[in-house]
Design an enzyme around this catalytic site. Sequence first.
Site, short mmCIF file in Angstrom:
data_model
loop_
_atom_site.label_atom_id
_atom_site.label_comp_id
_atom_site.label_asym_id
_atom_site.label_seq_id
_atom_site.Cartn_x
_atom_site.Cartn_y
_atom_site.Cartn_z
N ASP A 70 15.10 14.53 -1.93
CA ASP A 70 13.81 15.13 -1.58
C ASP A 70 13.88 16.63 -1.84
O ASP A 70 13.60 17.10 -2.95
CB ASP A 70 13.52 14.80 -0.11
N ASP A 107 22.30 7.15 -2.81
CA ASP A 107 21.34 7.46 -1.74
C ASP A 107 20.00 6.84 -2.13
O ASP A 107 19.79 6.51 -3.29
CB ASP A 107 21.21 8.98 -1.56
N ASP A 108 19.12 6.70 -1.15
CA ASP A 108 17.80 6.13 -1.47
C ASP A 108 16.90 7.15 -2.14
O ASP A 108 16.08 6.80 -2.99
CB ASP A 108 17.14 5.54 -0.21
O1 LIG Z 1 16.98 15.84 -0.34
P1 LIG Z 1 16.86 15.92 1.14
O2 LIG Z 1 15.72 16.80 1.57
O3 LIG Z 1 18.14 16.32 1.80
O4 LIG Z 1 16.45 14.49 1.66
C1 LIG Z 1 17.12 13.32 1.24
C2 LIG Z 1 17.73 12.64 2.41
O5 LIG Z 1 16.70 12.36 3.36
C3 LIG Z 1 16.79 10.98 3.74
O6 LIG Z 1 17.57 10.85 4.86
P2 LIG Z 1 16.99 11.16 6.33
O7 LIG Z 1 17.14 12.63 6.63
O8 LIG Z 1 15.61 10.60 6.45
O9 LIG Z 1 17.99 10.43 7.27
P3 LIG Z 1 18.33 8.87 7.40
O10 LIG Z 1 18.56 8.34 5.99
O11 LIG Z 1 19.56 8.83 8.22
O12 LIG Z 1 17.17 8.22 8.08
C4 LIG Z 1 17.42 10.29 2.56
O13 LIG Z 1 18.09 9.11 2.93
C5 LIG Z 1 18.34 11.32 1.97
O14 LIG Z 1 19.67 11.21 2.44
#
Ligand SMILES: O=P(O)(O)OC[C@H]1O[C@H](OP(=O)(O)OP(=O)(O)O)[C@H](O)[C@@H]1O
Length: 161
Positions: free
Chosen positions: A98, A94-95
Amino acid sequence: MTENRYQRTYPISWDQLHRDAKALSWRLLDKDFFNGIIAVTRGGLVPAAIIARELDIRLVDTVCVASYDWQDQKGEVKLLKGVNGDGEGWLIIDDLVDTGRTARLIRELLPKAHFASIYAKPAGRPLVDTYVTEVSQDTWILFPWDTESQFVQPLAGRRQG
Ligand SMILES: O=P(O)(O)OC[C@H]1O[C@H](OP(=O)(O)OP(=O)(O)O)[C@H](O)[C@@H]1O
Protein backbone atom coordinates in the site's frame (compact mmCIF):
# COMPACT_ATOMS: atom_id res chain seq x y z
CA MET A 1 -7.34 0.52 9.82
CA THR A 2 -9.32 3.73 9.20
CA GLU A 3 -11.27 4.17 5.97
CA ASN A 4 -11.33 7.99 5.62
CA ARG A 5 -8.45 8.13 3.17
CA TYR A 6 -10.31 5.80 0.82
CA GLN A 7 -12.71 7.01 -1.88
CA ARG A 8 -13.79 3.58 -3.08
CA THR A 9 -13.82 -0.05 -2.07
CA TYR A 10 -12.75 -3.14 -3.98
CA PRO A 11 -14.37 -6.26 -2.49
CA ILE A 12 -12.54 -9.50 -3.17
CA SER A 13 -14.26 -12.88 -2.81
CA TRP A 14 -12.51 -16.05 -1.70
CA ASP A 15 -12.83 -17.31 -5.26
CA GLN A 16 -11.18 -14.22 -6.74
CA LEU A 17 -8.45 -14.30 -4.11
CA HIS A 18 -7.74 -17.91 -5.02
CA ARG A 19 -7.61 -17.06 -8.75
CA ASP A 20 -5.36 -14.04 -8.16
CA ALA A 21 -3.00 -16.05 -5.94
CA LYS A 22 -2.78 -18.70 -8.68
CA ALA A 23 -2.08 -15.97 -11.24
CA LEU A 24 0.80 -14.79 -9.05
CA SER A 25 2.02 -18.39 -8.82
CA TRP A 26 2.15 -18.63 -12.62
CA ARG A 27 4.29 -15.49 -12.79
CA LEU A 28 6.63 -16.74 -10.08
CA LEU A 29 6.94 -20.15 -11.70
CA ASP A 30 8.37 -18.47 -14.81
CA LYS A 31 10.87 -16.40 -12.83
CA ASP A 32 12.91 -18.43 -10.42
CA PHE A 33 13.25 -21.41 -8.14
CA PHE A 34 12.71 -20.71 -4.46
CA ASN A 35 13.90 -22.77 -1.50
CA GLY A 36 11.08 -21.53 0.70
CA ILE A 37 8.40 -18.96 1.34
CA ILE A 38 8.32 -16.26 3.98
CA ALA A 39 4.75 -15.08 4.64
CA VAL A 40 4.24 -11.55 5.96
CA THR A 41 1.65 -11.66 8.75
CA ARG A 42 -1.08 -11.47 8.72
CA GLY A 43 -2.26 -10.67 5.19
CA GLY A 44 0.37 -12.83 3.49
CA LEU A 45 -0.63 -16.02 5.31
CA VAL A 46 -3.54 -17.14 3.10
CA PRO A 47 -1.84 -16.21 -0.21
CA ALA A 48 1.33 -17.97 0.98
CA ALA A 49 -0.61 -21.20 1.59
CA ILE A 50 -2.05 -21.13 -1.95
CA ILE A 51 1.28 -20.25 -3.56
CA ALA A 52 3.18 -22.87 -1.53
CA ARG A 53 0.79 -25.47 -2.92
CA GLU A 54 1.16 -24.28 -6.52
CA LEU A 55 4.96 -23.99 -6.42
CA ASP A 56 5.32 -27.26 -4.45
CA ILE A 57 7.12 -25.52 -1.60
CA ARG A 58 6.94 -27.06 1.86
CA LEU A 59 9.39 -24.83 3.70
CA VAL A 60 7.35 -21.88 5.00
CA ASP A 61 8.40 -19.28 7.56
CA THR A 62 6.94 -15.96 8.72
CA VAL A 63 8.01 -12.38 9.21
CA CYS A 64 5.61 -11.00 11.77
CA VAL A 65 4.73 -7.30 11.66
CA ALA A 66 2.15 -4.96 13.15
CA SER A 67 1.40 -1.55 11.68
CA TYR A 68 -0.24 1.27 13.57
CA ASP A 69 -2.36 4.05 12.04
CA TRP A 70 -1.98 7.60 13.27
CA GLN A 71 -4.24 10.53 12.36
CA ASP A 72 -5.79 8.64 9.43
CA GLN A 73 -2.37 7.81 7.96
CA LYS A 74 -0.56 4.51 8.03
CA GLY A 75 2.20 4.92 10.57
CA GLU A 76 4.95 2.90 12.19
CA VAL A 77 5.51 -0.71 11.22
CA LYS A 78 6.82 -2.79 14.10
CA LEU A 79 8.79 -5.99 13.56
CA LEU A 80 7.58 -8.68 15.99
CA LYS A 81 9.57 -11.59 14.52
CA GLY A 82 12.17 -11.77 11.76
CA VAL A 83 14.11 -14.61 10.15
CA ASN A 84 17.83 -15.35 9.95
CA GLY A 85 19.92 -14.60 6.86
CA ASP A 86 19.75 -12.14 3.98
CA GLY A 87 16.80 -13.75 2.19
CA GLU A 88 18.75 -15.37 -0.64
CA GLY A 89 16.66 -18.10 -2.28
CA TRP A 90 13.52 -17.08 -0.36
CA LEU A 91 10.21 -15.81 -1.68
CA ILE A 92 8.42 -13.22 0.44
CA ILE A 93 4.63 -13.18 0.06
CA ASP A 94 2.25 -10.45 1.15
CA ASP A 95 -1.32 -9.76 0.07
CA LEU A 96 -0.81 -6.06 -0.65
CA VAL A 97 1.74 -3.26 -0.84
CA ASP A 98 0.00 0.00 0.00
CA THR A 99 2.26 2.83 1.22
CA GLY A 100 5.23 0.47 0.92
CA ARG A 101 6.27 0.87 4.57
CA THR A 102 5.98 -2.83 5.37
CA ALA A 103 7.81 -3.86 2.20
CA ARG A 104 10.59 -1.33 2.87
CA LEU A 105 11.19 -2.71 6.36
CA ILE A 106 11.25 -6.31 5.10
CA ARG A 107 13.52 -5.49 2.16
CA GLU A 108 16.04 -3.96 4.57
CA LEU A 109 15.83 -7.13 6.62
CA LEU A 110 16.03 -9.55 3.66
CA PRO A 111 17.66 -7.66 0.75
CA LYS A 112 18.27 -10.76 -1.39
CA ALA A 113 14.76 -12.19 -1.19
CA HIS A 114 12.19 -11.95 -4.00
CA PHE A 115 9.24 -9.84 -2.80
CA ALA A 116 5.85 -10.70 -4.28
CA SER A 117 2.37 -9.45 -3.49
CA ILE A 118 -0.97 -10.10 -5.15
CA TYR A 119 -2.13 -6.48 -5.16
CA ALA A 120 -0.08 -3.28 -5.38
CA LYS A 121 -0.90 0.40 -5.04
CA PRO A 122 1.24 3.00 -6.85
CA ALA A 123 3.18 4.12 -3.75
CA GLY A 124 4.23 0.58 -2.90
CA ARG A 125 4.63 -0.85 -6.41
CA PRO A 126 8.33 0.05 -6.84
CA LEU A 127 9.13 -2.07 -3.78
CA VAL A 128 7.75 -5.36 -5.14
CA ASP A 129 9.47 -7.63 -7.63
CA THR A 130 6.28 -9.35 -8.80
CA TYR A 131 2.57 -8.56 -8.40
CA VAL A 132 -0.66 -9.30 -10.25
CA THR A 133 -3.13 -6.41 -9.97
CA GLU A 134 -2.66 -2.70 -9.42
CA VAL A 135 -5.35 -0.73 -7.60
CA SER A 136 -5.51 3.02 -7.05
CA GLN A 137 -4.08 4.53 -3.88
CA ASP A 138 -7.51 5.64 -2.66
CA THR A 139 -9.07 2.17 -2.94
CA TRP A 140 -9.74 0.15 0.17
CA ILE A 141 -9.35 -3.53 -0.70
CA LEU A 142 -11.86 -5.62 1.23
CA PHE A 143 -10.22 -8.99 1.74
CA PRO A 144 -12.49 -12.00 2.28
CA TRP A 145 -11.11 -12.70 5.76
CA ASP A 146 -12.00 -9.13 6.83
CA THR A 147 -15.59 -9.17 5.60
CA GLU A 148 -18.87 -11.10 5.71
CA SER A 149 -22.03 -11.11 3.59
CA GLN A 150 -24.81 -8.82 4.72
CA PHE A 151 -28.08 -7.36 3.42
CA VAL A 152 -27.87 -4.16 1.33
CA GLN A 153 -30.74 -1.97 0.14
CA PRO A 154 -31.84 -2.33 -3.53
CA LEU A 155 -30.33 0.40 -5.70
CA ALA A 156 -33.72 2.11 -6.16
CA GLY A 157 -34.15 2.36 -2.41
CA ARG A 158 -30.80 4.10 -2.04
CA ARG A 159 -31.74 7.06 -4.30
CA GLN A 160 -31.77 10.41 -2.54
CA GLY A 161 -34.89 12.65 -2.39
O1 LIG B 1 2.43 -0.97 2.28
P1 LIG B 1 1.86 -0.78 3.64
O2 LIG B 1 1.23 0.58 3.81
O3 LIG B 1 2.83 -1.06 4.73
O4 LIG B 1 0.64 -1.76 3.78
C1 LIG B 1 0.74 -3.13 3.44
C2 LIG B 1 0.48 -3.98 4.63
O5 LIG B 1 -0.82 -3.65 5.15
C3 LIG B 1 -1.56 -4.85 5.32
O6 LIG B 1 -1.40 -5.32 6.60
P2 LIG B 1 -2.22 -4.69 7.83
O7 LIG B 1 -1.48 -3.50 8.38
O8 LIG B 1 -3.64 -4.46 7.42
O9 LIG B 1 -2.12 -5.80 8.93
P3 LIG B 1 -2.67 -7.30 8.93
O10 LIG B 1 -2.26 -7.93 7.61
O11 LIG B 1 -2.00 -7.93 10.09
O12 LIG B 1 -4.16 -7.23 9.09
C4 LIG B 1 -0.99 -5.83 4.32
O13 LIG B 1 -1.16 -7.16 4.72
C5 LIG B 1 0.47 -5.44 4.22
O14 LIG B 1 1.29 -6.20 5.07
